[in-house]
Design an enzyme around this catalytic site. Sequence first.
Site: not given
Length: 441
Positions: A142, A144, A149, A158, A213, A215, A247, A251, A254, A258, A267, A271, A374, A388
């Site tokens: 997968d 990104y 996204h 951040r 997600e 995708e 996917d 959260r 995660q 992560y 995850k 799927t 995503t 999101e």
Amino acid sequence: MKFLLDETHEPKAQSWVESANVAGSDFPIQNLPFGVFRRRDAGAAARVGVAIGDEILDLQGILNEGLLVDDNVRAAAAACAADALNPLMALGSTPRRALRQRLHALLRQDAPAADRQAAARHLVAQADVDMLLPALIGDYTDFYASIFHATNVGKLFRPDNPLLPNYKYIPIGYHGRASSLVATGTPVRRPSGQTRDGDADPKFGPTKALDYELELGFFVGDGNARGEGIAIGQAEEHIFGICLVNDWSARDMQAWEYQPLGPFLAKSFATSLSPWVVTMEALAPFRTAAFARAETDPAQLSYLFDANDQEHGGLDLWLEVSLLSPQMRKAGIAPMTLGRSNFRDMYWTMAQMLTHHASNGCNLRSGDLLASGTVSGAEKTARGCLLELTSRGKDPVTLPTGEQRKFLEDDDEVIMRGFCEREGFRRIGLGTCRGTILPAL
Ligand code: MN
């Protein structure tokens, strides 16, 4: 890399399978996606077919009728006498293109009467079958690849520095889990796992932040030998076709697990895939320029740059995700669209993802699945996951029943669709990818 238009893309061509001619059908004669189906009769075997309107053309049946004479066509059809698309995928694009042209001729309204009669004996109603996973998928990766996204998600964690310094150089990806890939319609059990609320002690229990997600997935056709890469100019020749991918992501799990190695159990529980693989040939009319990088962005490193890929490596494909809650279902309310985005907004092309994946000598094998990550766009309406859309649950979505959703609840159904349309061509679709959440054990 060539995106040849031929008679199979003629927008006016119609089929003697009437349901294929209905406006808005995902599977007109210009599409001809491959899939694996099983009749619901007891003891029926898995077979390879091509979708046409509401029907499926059984390819082994067609081969046995002696309707395929050309060597390339026969090689491709013989590879379809299987319970997965891997042998067809391994043949590469030339036999696949020949088979597409022959099937198009057989299914056209003006096909010879004898051919029509013979082919009609091998039509199966889609309503009478279960669709299976299209391939035996050895590995699933997968990416990104949506900068929208990555930026939206990065901002949540951040705010001052949403994109990490590697993003514009590397098509970021991680190795997913192939064993838990499931076909559309398969229910998905809410996973349990470790979460941590602030500074409290970590706990184990059902996720409270289950997400989808939206995708796009693409299958490896002809693979590469270990130790040898795939040049960017050759990459498209190694891609068989595309499908929808959900996917599913937990959260809260995660966020705790992560760092430093990336997603793991958040995850790998499931799927979901749509069952029809739309070939790269069918997509030819909808190819478009790659994402236009900002002038201040760095240039791609040369192993990821190809002029033809920059000019035609994008794909003008709409993706949609909608939600049906149990209350909506009971009240007869239609699913609510939560996101609608376009694959042309992806920062990296499929060719760049594939080439990057093999650039260290990693061998990709026929039937491997690469997913885009995503797919989100610049607008708020173009967000491909709830993380999101709700800003990590801060800004819930209100459903037509007045219910609110920060994340998915039990018995919610997530429905994904995808389609291409362009002036002067027939619209084609990917079909649907559905999944309903079962309560945690
Ligand atoms: Mn993903």
